[in-house]
Design a protein around this motif. Structure first.
Motif, PDB file in Angstrom:
ATOM      1  N   LYS A  46       0.897 -14.169   6.595  1.00  0.00           N
ATOM      2  CA  LYS A  46       1.493 -12.834   6.495  1.00  0.00           C
ATOM      3  C   LYS A  46       1.729 -12.483   5.022  1.00  0.00           C
ATOM      4  CE  LYS A  46       5.058  -9.861   8.340  1.00  0.00           C
ATOM      5  NZ  LYS A  46       6.177  -9.707   9.267  1.00  0.00           N
ATOM      6  N   GLU A  47       2.194 -13.453   4.275  1.00  0.00           N
ATOM      7  CA  GLU A  47       2.396 -13.266   2.829  1.00  0.00           C
ATOM      8  C   GLU A  47       1.063 -12.934   2.147  1.00  0.00           C
ATOM      9  OE1 GLU A  47       3.125 -16.135  -0.979  1.00  0.00           O
ATOM     10  OE2 GLU A  47       4.231 -16.627   0.850  1.00  0.00           O
ATOM     11  N   LEU A  48       0.035 -13.711   2.438  1.00  0.00           N
ATOM     12  CA  LEU A  48      -1.281 -13.479   1.853  1.00  0.00           C
ATOM     13  C   LEU A  48      -1.816 -12.098   2.237  1.00  0.00           C
ATOM     14  CD1 LEU A  48      -3.791 -14.455   0.305  1.00  0.00           C
ATOM     15  CD2 LEU A  48      -4.582 -15.493   2.463  1.00  0.00           C
ATOM     16  N   ALA A  49      -1.682 -11.733   3.500  1.00  0.00           N
ATOM     17  CA  ALA A  49      -2.177 -10.433   3.963  1.00  0.00           C
ATOM     18  C   ALA A  49      -1.533  -9.286   3.189  1.00  0.00           C
ATOM     19  CB  ALA A  49      -1.914 -10.272   5.461  1.00  0.00           C
ATOM     20  N   GLY A  50      -0.259  -9.412   2.902  1.00  0.00           N
ATOM     21  CA  GLY A  50       0.445  -8.372   2.167  1.00  0.00           C
ATOM     22  C   GLY A  50       0.008  -8.238   0.720  1.00  0.00           C
ATOM     23  N   GLN A  51      -0.672  -9.260   0.196  1.00  0.00           N
ATOM     24  CA  GLN A  51      -1.099  -9.261  -1.211  1.00  0.00           C
ATOM     25  C   GLN A  51      -2.576  -8.968  -1.412  1.00  0.00           C
ATOM     26  OE1 GLN A  51      -0.064 -12.924  -3.311  1.00  0.00           O
ATOM     27  NE2 GLN A  51       1.260 -13.450  -1.608  1.00  0.00           N
ATOM     28  N   CYS A  52      -3.365  -9.137  -0.392  1.00  0.00           N
ATOM     29  CA  CYS A  52      -4.816  -9.093  -0.603  1.00  0.00           C
ATOM     30  C   CYS A  52      -5.341  -7.662  -0.740  1.00  0.00           C
ATOM     31  CB  CYS A  52      -5.548  -9.842   0.497  1.00  0.00           C
ATOM     32  SG  CYS A  52      -5.483  -9.068   2.095  1.00  0.00           S
ATOM     33  N   ASP A  53      -6.411  -7.541  -1.486  1.00  0.00           N
ATOM     34  CA  ASP A  53      -7.060  -6.246  -1.696  1.00  0.00           C
ATOM     35  C   ASP A  53      -8.225  -6.023  -0.749  1.00  0.00           C
ATOM     36  OD1 ASP A  53      -5.401  -5.523  -3.903  1.00  0.00           O
ATOM     37  OD2 ASP A  53      -6.568  -6.862  -5.174  1.00  0.00           O
ATOM     38  N   ASN A  77      -1.262  -6.960   9.111  1.00  0.00           N
ATOM     39  CA  ASN A  77      -0.368  -7.221   7.985  1.00  0.00           C
ATOM     40  C   ASN A  77      -0.998  -6.896   6.633  1.00  0.00           C
ATOM     41  OD1 ASN A  77       1.893  -8.155   9.472  1.00  0.00           O
ATOM     42  ND2 ASN A  77       0.843 -10.094   9.813  1.00  0.00           N
ATOM     43  N   ALA A  78      -2.227  -6.389   6.647  1.00  0.00           N
ATOM     44  CA  ALA A  78      -2.943  -6.055   5.407  1.00  0.00           C
ATOM     45  C   ALA A  78      -3.460  -4.616   5.449  1.00  0.00           C
ATOM     46  CB  ALA A  78      -4.090  -7.036   5.194  1.00  0.00           C
ATOM     47  N   PRO A  79      -2.608  -3.645   5.737  1.00  0.00           N
ATOM     48  CA  PRO A  79      -3.101  -2.261   5.856  1.00  0.00           C
ATOM     49  C   PRO A  79      -3.634  -1.693   4.540  1.00  0.00           C
ATOM     50  CG  PRO A  79      -0.705  -2.287   5.828  1.00  0.00           C
ATOM     51  CD  PRO A  79      -1.164  -3.727   5.890  1.00  0.00           C
ATOM     52  N   GLN A  80      -3.243  -2.300   3.411  1.00  0.00           N
ATOM     53  CA  GLN A  80      -3.687  -1.827   2.104  1.00  0.00           C
ATOM     54  C   GLN A  80      -5.078  -2.341   1.745  1.00  0.00           C
ATOM     55  OE1 GLN A  80      -1.718  -4.432   2.652  1.00  0.00           O
ATOM     56  NE2 GLN A  80      -2.629  -6.032   1.411  1.00  0.00           N
ATOM     57  N   ALA A  81      -5.559  -3.313   2.471  1.00  0.00           N
ATOM     58  CA  ALA A  81      -6.801  -4.003   2.101  1.00  0.00           C
ATOM     59  C   ALA A  81      -8.042  -3.280   2.628  1.00  0.00           C
ATOM     60  CB  ALA A  81      -6.788  -5.432   2.638  1.00  0.00           C
ATOM     61  N   ILE A  82      -9.083  -3.318   1.840  1.00  0.00           N
ATOM     62  CA  ILE A  82     -10.394  -2.904   2.309  1.00  0.00           C
ATOM     63  C   ILE A  82     -10.828  -3.948   3.330  1.00  0.00           C
ATOM     64  CG2 ILE A  82     -12.830  -2.682   1.648  1.00  0.00           C
ATOM     65  CD1 ILE A  82     -11.775  -1.781  -1.134  1.00  0.00           C
ATOM     66  N   SER A  83     -11.342  -3.507   4.452  1.00  0.00           N
ATOM     67  CA  SER A  83     -11.773  -4.430   5.492  1.00  0.00           C
ATOM     68  C   SER A  83     -13.284  -4.322   5.672  1.00  0.00           C
ATOM     69  CB  SER A  83     -11.060  -4.103   6.807  1.00  0.00           C
ATOM     70  OG  SER A  83     -11.541  -4.925   7.842  1.00  0.00           O
TER      71      SER A  83
END
Length: 169
Positions: A46-53, A77-83
């Protein structure tokens, strides 16, 4: 590169894939029950997801419910990340078992910012999801299929590889 987020699974074997050639095309036998079929969610992810791009997902890693749930929690948990959804529709050549389902493909396309597929996978995705399209395999037909996929899902782009032929965006 940090190994902080790498998990270990002493209960399941490392993944095993046999690759062989048939009529000039690779075939795969991808054994089930490997450690990557049992990726479990944990607070560090969850921590990693919040930080990843950016996050890259595929279909095969979602074949088991345990890993599928972990991957989906990570994406939430990574809504900011490009998927990036690298489709990789793999069917075991010897057993015929698919490492994907219509639900997995639809979910992955729905959450992807970018979809990457080869030409055959593009045709298979639309067929699997019941999206009607002419069977035209020309460049215009491929472009039309790409447009249809983008019309059905919120992805911003689709990349289709064509082996030795040109790449389409």
């Amino acid at each position: 590169m940090s190994t902080r987020y790498v998990g270990k699974d002493p209960s399941h074997p490392t993944g095993l894939v046999s690759v062989f050639m048939r009529n000039g095309e690779p075939g795969y036998q991808i054994e089930a029950g490997a450690a990557w079929d049992y990726m479990t969610d944990r607070p560090a992810l969850k921590e990693l997801a919040g930080q990843c791009d950016a996050v890259c997902i595929g279909s095969l890693a979602q074949r088991s419910p345990v890993s599928r749930d972990t991957i989906r929690a990570f994406l939430q948990n990574a809504p900011q990340a490009i998927s990036l959804y690298d489709v990789n529709l793999r069917r075991n050549t010897l057993t015929g078992e698919a490492g994907y389902s219509a639900e997995i493909v639809a979910y992955s396309c729905q959450t992807a910012t970018v979809i990457k597929a080869n030409q055959s996978e593009l045709f298979a995705i639309l067929d699997l999801l019941g999206i009607d399209c002419p069977a035209d395999r020309t460049l215009n037909g491929i472009r039309r299929r790409m447009e249809l996929l983008l019309a059905h899902f919120p992805a911003q782009a689709i990349v289709v590889t064509r082996g030795a032929e040109e790449l389409l965006f």
